[in-house]
Design an enzyme around this catalytic site. Sequence first.
Site, PDB file in Angstrom:
ATOM      1  N   ARG A  51       1.053  -1.077  -0.078  1.00 49.01           N
ATOM      2  CA  ARG A  51       0.045  -0.109   0.123  1.00 49.01           C
ATOM      3  C   ARG A  51       0.955   1.280  -0.100  1.00 49.01           C
ATOM      4  O   ARG A  51       0.612   2.144  -0.436  1.00 49.01           O
ATOM      5  CB  ARG A  51      -0.977  -0.058   1.426  1.00 49.01           C
ATOM      6  CG  ARG A  51      -2.199   0.340   0.987  1.00 49.01           C
ATOM      7  CD  ARG A  51      -2.920   0.154   2.413  1.00 49.01           C
ATOM      8  NE  ARG A  51      -3.964  -0.817   2.216  1.00 49.01           N
ATOM      9  CZ  ARG A  51      -5.232  -0.177   1.857  1.00 49.01           C
ATOM     10  NH1 ARG A  51      -5.359   1.037   1.435  1.00 49.01           N
ATOM     11  NH2 ARG A  51      -6.356  -1.210   1.617  1.00 49.01           N
ATOM     12  N   LYS A 148       1.145 -19.185   6.394  1.00 47.81           N
ATOM     13  CA  LYS A 148       0.158 -19.498   7.069  1.00 47.81           C
ATOM     14  C   LYS A 148      -0.219 -18.361   8.162  1.00 47.81           C
ATOM     15  O   LYS A 148       0.402 -17.244   7.916  1.00 47.81           O
ATOM     16  CB  LYS A 148       1.021 -20.762   8.041  1.00 47.81           C
ATOM     17  CG  LYS A 148       1.929 -20.034   9.092  1.00 47.81           C
ATOM     18  CD  LYS A 148       2.368 -21.063  10.067  1.00 47.81           C
ATOM     19  CE  LYS A 148       1.551 -20.823  11.468  1.00 47.81           C
ATOM     20  NZ  LYS A 148       2.208 -20.499  12.635  1.00 47.81           N
ATOM     21  N   HIS A 178       7.165 -23.444   6.888  1.00 49.08           N
ATOM     22  CA  HIS A 178       8.564 -23.279   6.750  1.00 49.08           C
ATOM     23  C   HIS A 178       9.175 -24.439   7.424  1.00 49.08           C
ATOM     24  O   HIS A 178      10.331 -24.664   7.062  1.00 49.08           O
ATOM     25  CB  HIS A 178       8.976 -21.720   7.151  1.00 49.08           C
ATOM     26  CG  HIS A 178       9.068 -21.713   8.647  1.00 49.08           C
ATOM     27  ND1 HIS A 178       7.905 -21.593   9.361  1.00 49.08           N
ATOM     28  CD2 HIS A 178       9.972 -21.680   9.657  1.00 49.08           C
ATOM     29  CE1 HIS A 178       8.178 -21.395  10.729  1.00 49.08           C
ATOM     30  NE2 HIS A 178       9.646 -21.458  10.968  1.00 49.08           N
ATOM     31  N   LYS A 182      13.188 -26.548   6.303  1.00 45.96           N
ATOM     32  CA  LYS A 182      14.547 -26.884   7.103  1.00 45.96           C
ATOM     33  C   LYS A 182      15.376 -27.969   6.821  1.00 45.96           C
ATOM     34  O   LYS A 182      14.775 -28.846   6.213  1.00 45.96           O
ATOM     35  CB  LYS A 182      14.102 -26.899   8.713  1.00 45.96           C
ATOM     36  CG  LYS A 182      13.559 -25.808   9.444  1.00 45.96           C
ATOM     37  CD  LYS A 182      13.320 -25.900  10.667  1.00 45.96           C
ATOM     38  CE  LYS A 182      12.495 -24.910  11.341  1.00 45.96           C
ATOM     39  NZ  LYS A 182      13.121 -23.530  11.657  1.00 45.96           N
ATOM     40  N   GLU A 216      10.694 -23.288  22.453  1.00 47.74           N
ATOM     41  CA  GLU A 216      11.331 -21.937  21.915  1.00 47.74           C
ATOM     42  C   GLU A 216      11.659 -21.152  23.313  1.00 47.74           C
ATOM     43  O   GLU A 216      11.080 -21.475  24.394  1.00 47.74           O
ATOM     44  CB  GLU A 216      10.177 -21.104  21.364  1.00 47.74           C
ATOM     45  CG  GLU A 216       9.791 -21.803  19.998  1.00 47.74           C
ATOM     46  CD  GLU A 216       8.861 -20.797  19.226  1.00 47.74           C
ATOM     47  OE1 GLU A 216       9.344 -19.985  18.467  1.00 47.74           O
ATOM     48  OE2 GLU A 216       7.792 -21.014  19.360  1.00 47.74           O
ATOM     49  N   ASP A 235      -1.013 -22.796  16.362  1.00 44.92           N
ATOM     50  CA  ASP A 235       0.347 -22.109  15.822  1.00 44.92           C
ATOM     51  C   ASP A 235       1.198 -23.131  15.278  1.00 44.92           C
ATOM     52  O   ASP A 235       2.126 -22.734  14.406  1.00 44.92           O
ATOM     53  CB  ASP A 235       0.682 -21.123  17.003  1.00 44.92           C
ATOM     54  CG  ASP A 235       1.859 -20.342  16.457  1.00 44.92           C
ATOM     55  OD1 ASP A 235       1.554 -19.770  15.405  1.00 44.92           O
ATOM     56  OD2 ASP A 235       2.853 -20.239  17.038  1.00 44.92           O
ATOM     57  N   HIS A 240       3.281 -27.302  11.721  1.00 42.75           N
ATOM     58  CA  HIS A 240       4.731 -27.642  12.078  1.00 42.75           C
ATOM     59  C   HIS A 240       5.115 -29.155  12.546  1.00 42.75           C
ATOM     60  O   HIS A 240       5.575 -29.922  11.870  1.00 42.75           O
ATOM     61  CB  HIS A 240       5.548 -26.844  12.691  1.00 42.75           C
ATOM     62  CG  HIS A 240       5.469 -25.494  12.207  1.00 42.75           C
ATOM     63  ND1 HIS A 240       5.100 -24.941  11.011  1.00 42.75           N
ATOM     64  CD2 HIS A 240       5.449 -24.247  12.951  1.00 42.75           C
ATOM     65  CE1 HIS A 240       5.222 -23.811  10.790  1.00 42.75           C
ATOM     66  NE2 HIS A 240       5.376 -23.146  11.914  1.00 42.75           N
ATOM     67  N   LYS A 331       6.371 -21.925  24.268  1.00 40.34           N
ATOM     68  CA  LYS A 331       7.011 -20.798  24.257  1.00 40.34           C
ATOM     69  C   LYS A 331       7.744 -20.439  25.774  1.00 40.34           C
ATOM     70  O   LYS A 331       7.134 -21.128  26.782  1.00 40.34           O
ATOM     71  CB  LYS A 331       6.305 -19.559  24.056  1.00 40.34           C
ATOM     72  CG  LYS A 331       5.516 -19.904  22.596  1.00 40.34           C
ATOM     73  CD  LYS A 331       5.711 -18.688  21.747  1.00 40.34           C
ATOM     74  CE  LYS A 331       5.095 -18.863  20.483  1.00 40.34           C
ATOM     75  NZ  LYS A 331       5.911 -18.964  19.487  1.00 40.34           N
TER      76      LYS A 331
HETATM   77  C1  BG6 Z   1       5.840 -19.947  13.429  1.00 40.86           C
HETATM   78  C2  BG6 Z   1       5.146 -19.609  14.613  1.00 40.86           C
HETATM   79  O1  BG6 Z   1       5.162 -20.552  12.343  1.00 40.86           O
HETATM   80  O2  BG6 Z   1       6.930 -20.574  13.831  1.00 40.86           O
HETATM   81  C3  BG6 Z   1       5.588 -18.936  15.529  1.00 40.86           C
HETATM   82  O3  BG6 Z   1       3.892 -18.619  14.424  1.00 40.86           O
HETATM   83  C4  BG6 Z   1       7.228 -19.713  15.999  1.00 40.86           C
HETATM   84  O4  BG6 Z   1       4.888 -18.682  17.099  1.00 40.86           O
HETATM   85  C5  BG6 Z   1       7.779 -19.918  14.719  1.00 40.86           C
HETATM   86  O5  BG6 Z   1       7.954 -18.837  16.871  1.00 40.86           O
HETATM   87  C6  BG6 Z   1       8.854 -21.021  14.971  1.00 40.86           C
HETATM   88  O6  BG6 Z   1       9.957 -21.041  14.059  1.00 40.86           O
HETATM   89  P1  BG6 Z   1      11.376 -21.511  14.153  1.00 40.86           P
HETATM   90  O7  BG6 Z   1      11.838 -21.503  12.803  1.00 40.86           O
HETATM   91  O8  BG6 Z   1      11.835 -20.273  14.577  1.00 40.86           O
HETATM   92  O9  BG6 Z   1      11.398 -22.693  15.059  1.00 40.86           O
END
Ligand code: BG6
Length: 484
Positions: A51, A148, A178, A182, A216, A235, A240, A331
Site C-alpha cells: 500500500r 500460514k 517453513h 528446514k 522456544e 500455531d 509444523h 514458548k
Molecule cells: C511460526 C509460529 O510458524 O513458527 C511462531 O507462528 C514460532 O509462533 C515460529 O515462533 C517458530 O519457527 P522457528 O523456525 O523459529 O522454529
Amino acid sequence: MVSRVIPVDDFDLVIFGGTGDLARRKILPGLFRRFQAGQMPESARIIGAARSDLDSTGYRKDVANALKEFLPETARPKGDVKAFLKQIEYIAIDATGDGGWKELSSLLRDDIVRAFYFSVAPSLFGALAERLHGYQCSGPACRIVVEKPFGRDLESARALNKTLRDHFDESQIYRIDHYLGKETVQYLMAVRFGNVLFEPLWNAQYIDHVQITVAESVGVNGRGAYYDRSGAMRDMVQNHLMQLLCLIAMEPPSRFDPDAVRDEKLKVIRALESPEPSDIVRGQYVSASEGESYLDQVEDPSSRTESFIALKLRVSNWRWAGVPFYLRTGKRLKARHSEIAVVFKDAPHSIFGQALGRHRNVLAIRLQPNEGMDLLVTIKEPGPGGMRLVDVPLDMTFADALGPEGDDVPDAYERLIMDVIRGDQTLFMRGDEVEAAWAWTDPLIKGWKDRGDKPATYDVGSTGPEDAAVMLHSEGRRWRDIAS
Ligand code: BG6
C-alpha cells in the site's frame, strides 16, 4: 559463496506485503543469499507490492535497510547488495481496490515464471487471487505462495481453498510450512529412504516411542493478539509438528515427487487417532517478574489459550500399532531446542544382566540449533573394572561432517522460494492435507473448550508443566532434555 547451486529459470516474483515484517525479516534476506549463491538469473526481478506510496528507489532503500537489520555485516558485502538492489522494483497497489493493478499487469513479462507471494493478512488472499486473475496477471507459468495461518479451523481452511481454487489450479498453489524447508527435515527423508540401515527397524517391532520437541525460549511478546486467538495447537501442532510427525511415520513414497510424498503424508494424518483428554497437557508460562507472564502479554487477563502443549498420539496402522508419539512445543521454555528422537526398544535379551542398567539406541535428529543427527549406541565403558556399559553418541553435526557447506545451512525460506520458482511442490502442503490436519485438530480444541479446561502453569525457563513430565513417567519413559 555456497557452491553446487543450480540457477533457476528467469522469473518475476511479486511480494504482496513487500514492506511487511516477514518480507523484511525472511523473504528478502533469503532472496539476497540465493542471489549471492549465484542462483538468481541476472534478468530475474523481485517486485515489492504494498500500500505504501513508494517508488522503486524508495523501496530499494527499504530493502537495503532490511538486509542491514537482519544479516550480519560480513554476510552483505556492499558490491553484492548494490547488484542485488538493481533487480528490485516496487509498485504501490491496493489489494482490495483497483489501484496499481493495470501497472502491475503491464510490468510483468510474458513467457517466464511469475510467482506471487501472499505475505499479507489471510483476509486479503481472496481479493488478491481475484484481482490477479481479473487483471490477467496469472497464466500457466504463474504460481501463488500462501503463508500460514491457512485457516483457523476446517471450515475456514475449506473456504480459503475454495477461494484460491476458483482462480488457480492446485498445481499453482504453494502453501508454505517453513518447517518443511528446514535442512534437517529433508535430511530426515534422506536418512530414512536413502539408507538400508534404518528402514527395517522403522516400525513397532523395534521402536519404543518417538518424541518430537519444538521448544522456544521466546514468548509471545508483540504477537499477543494473534497468538492468543491461536495457541500452541493452532500455531505449531496443526502444521509444523504434524508435518514432522508425517515424515517420521509415513510409508516410503514410490518417488520423491510432490504427489507421491503428499499422498503418504495424508495417509498418516488420516490414521492419527484422536487422543483422550488425559493424553493432552496444556500450559501457560508464568513469571515472578512483572510483565513476563503469558497473561501480561495478551489482552484477555483470564485467557485459557495454551502457550505449551504436550500430546500423546497414536498412528493406527500396522507399522505403528502400540507406538506412542509424544509431541511437545511451547514458548518461554528453558532453551530453543527442536529435535525428533526415535527411541528404540531394549535389546530382546541382555547377556550382561540387569545390573548394567537399561541401554537404548536413540536416533535424534536436531532441527535447531546445531543441525545434525546423533545416534546413541551402547558400548563398553573404556578401562579396567569389568564390563560396564555406556551410551555414546555417533554425532554428525552438519558443520563438522560436511565442512564449510555444512555450516552454511540455507534458511528454510531460501529453499522454499527457489522451489516455487522451479515449480517443485514436494515441500508444500496440499489442500487436502491442510484440511485433514484441521479435521483432526478441531474436535480436540472444541473438547477442551467445552470442558472448560484451564491450562496448567509452568515457570518461564522451565521444561513445561509438571503434568507433561508425569505423562511419560507414568509409562516408565522420560522426555529428553531440552538442552541449550
Ligand atoms: C511460526 C509460529 O510458524 O513458527 C511462531 O507462528 C514460532 O509462533 C515460529 O515462533 C517458530 O519457527 P522457528 O523456525 O523459529 O522454529
